[in-house]
Motif scaffolding. Structure first.
Motif, PDB file in Angstrom:
ATOM      1  N   PRO A   1       0.725  -1.265   0.068  1.00 22.64           N
ATOM      2  CA  PRO A   1       0.140  -0.060  -0.112  1.00 22.64           C
ATOM      3  C   PRO A   1       0.795   1.279  -0.096  1.00 22.64           C
ATOM      4  CG  PRO A   1      -0.931  -1.621   1.610  1.00 22.64           C
ATOM      5  CD  PRO A   1       0.536  -2.101   0.947  1.00 22.64           C
ATOM      6  N   GLU A   2       2.061   1.295   0.669  1.00 18.48           N
ATOM      7  CA  GLU A   2       2.737   2.567   0.752  1.00 18.48           C
ATOM      8  C   GLU A   2       3.449   2.702  -0.748  1.00 18.48           C
ATOM      9  OE1 GLU A   2       2.579   0.836   4.750  1.00 18.48           O
ATOM     10  OE2 GLU A   2       3.038  -0.205   2.980  1.00 18.48           O
ATOM     11  N   VAL A   3       3.783   1.563  -1.408  1.00 16.64           N
ATOM     12  CA  VAL A   3       4.252   1.919  -2.608  1.00 16.64           C
ATOM     13  C   VAL A   3       3.256   2.489  -3.558  1.00 16.64           C
ATOM     14  CG1 VAL A   3       5.167   0.756  -4.750  1.00 16.64           C
ATOM     15  CG2 VAL A   3       6.108   0.363  -2.332  1.00 16.64           C
ATOM     16  N   VAL A   4       2.023   1.900  -3.553  1.00 17.89           N
ATOM     17  CA  VAL A   4       0.966   2.321  -4.305  1.00 17.89           C
ATOM     18  C   VAL A   4       0.601   3.966  -4.059  1.00 17.89           C
ATOM     19  CG1 VAL A   4      -1.478   2.081  -4.946  1.00 17.89           C
ATOM     20  CG2 VAL A   4       0.056   0.244  -4.559  1.00 17.89           C
ATOM     21  N   GLU A   5       0.805   4.156  -3.002  1.00 17.95           N
ATOM     22  CA  GLU A   5       0.313   5.666  -2.317  1.00 17.95           C
ATOM     23  C   GLU A   5       1.576   6.447  -2.728  1.00 17.95           C
ATOM     24  OE1 GLU A   5       0.482   8.035   2.025  1.00 17.95           O
ATOM     25  OE2 GLU A   5      -0.377   6.123   1.786  1.00 17.95           O
ATOM     26  N   LEU A   6       2.854   6.215  -2.656  1.00 15.04           N
ATOM     27  CA  LEU A   6       3.886   6.722  -3.093  1.00 15.04           C
ATOM     28  C   LEU A   6       3.616   7.015  -4.697  1.00 15.04           C
ATOM     29  CD1 LEU A   6       6.459   8.505  -2.803  1.00 15.04           C
ATOM     30  CD2 LEU A   6       7.637   6.241  -2.802  1.00 15.04           C
ATOM     31  N   SER A   7       3.372   6.130  -5.501  1.00 13.10           N
ATOM     32  CA  SER A   7       3.574   6.103  -6.944  1.00 13.10           C
ATOM     33  C   SER A   7       2.254   7.331  -7.043  1.00 13.10           C
ATOM     34  CB  SER A   7       2.880   4.826  -7.386  1.00 13.10           C
ATOM     35  OG  SER A   7       2.617   4.806  -8.959  1.00 13.10           O
ATOM     36  N   GLU A   8       1.282   7.146  -6.550  1.00 18.26           N
ATOM     37  CA  GLU A   8       0.018   8.181  -6.806  1.00 18.26           C
ATOM     38  C   GLU A   8       0.470   9.683  -6.560  1.00 18.26           C
ATOM     39  OE1 GLU A   8      -2.961   6.441  -4.560  1.00 18.26           O
ATOM     40  OE2 GLU A   8      -3.563   4.905  -5.968  1.00 18.26           O
ATOM     41  N   LEU A   9       1.254   9.688  -5.424  1.00 14.49           N
ATOM     42  CA  LEU A   9       1.608  10.926  -5.099  1.00 14.49           C
ATOM     43  C   LEU A   9       2.705  11.671  -6.121  1.00 14.49           C
ATOM     44  CD1 LEU A   9       1.961  13.430  -2.958  1.00 14.49           C
ATOM     45  CD2 LEU A   9       3.891  12.128  -2.069  1.00 14.49           C
ATOM     46  N   LEU A  10       3.574  10.737  -6.699  1.00 15.05           N
ATOM     47  CA  LEU A  10       4.635  11.126  -7.487  1.00 15.05           C
ATOM     48  C   LEU A  10       3.999  11.371  -8.869  1.00 15.05           C
ATOM     49  CD1 LEU A  10       7.337   8.446  -6.693  1.00 15.05           C
ATOM     50  CD2 LEU A  10       7.484  10.896  -6.523  1.00 15.05           C
ATOM     51  N   ASN A  11       2.933  10.792  -9.160  1.00 17.42           N
ATOM     52  CA  ASN A  11       1.950  11.182 -10.366  1.00 17.42           C
ATOM     53  C   ASN A  11       1.405  12.407 -10.288  1.00 17.42           C
ATOM     54  OD1 ASN A  11       2.132   9.054 -12.894  1.00 17.42           O
ATOM     55  ND2 ASN A  11       2.449   7.853 -11.006  1.00 17.42           N
TER      56      ASN A  11
END
Length: 106
Positions: A21-31
């Motif tokens: 989940p933290e990776v998915v959240e970081l991906s969304e933030l970076l996008n």
């Protein structure tokens, strides 16, 4: 790289995968970041898979990583070393970057 190293630090320098989940959240933030123009981004720009891979590379740059660890680059080593040597200021810097992205400043 600072945000990816921050996540690696949060996880005790243990690797996540692309479904973490933290990776998915970081991906969304970076996008959400405006650092790269939307029209120049490939479809897989900062995908969970690429974020997970970067975190793995950063973990491979950690001083406690085995010498034959994951692939690393010269640019990753200084970021990891700063987290090892100056953890608190780096955590603050990562938090500041997150806030700036969420506010649309980055």
């Amino acid at each position: 790289m600072i945000l990816a190293a921050d996540l690696a630090d949060d996880r005790g320098w243990k690797g996540p995968n692309s479904a973490t989940p933290e990776v998915v959240e970081l991906s969304e933030l970076l996008n959400r970041a405006k650092i790269y123009p939307l029209h120049d981004r490939p479809e897989n720009f900062r995908s969970p898979s690429s974020v997970s891979r970067k975190i793995g590379n950063l973990i491979g740059s950690h001083p406690s990583a085995p010498r034959n660890a994951l692939r690393t680059s010269a640019g990753e080593v200084p970021i990891v070393n700063r987290f090892v040597d100056d953890r608190t200021p780096m955590k603050r810097q990562a938090a500041d970057i997150r806030v700036r992205i969420r506010r649309g400043l980055l």
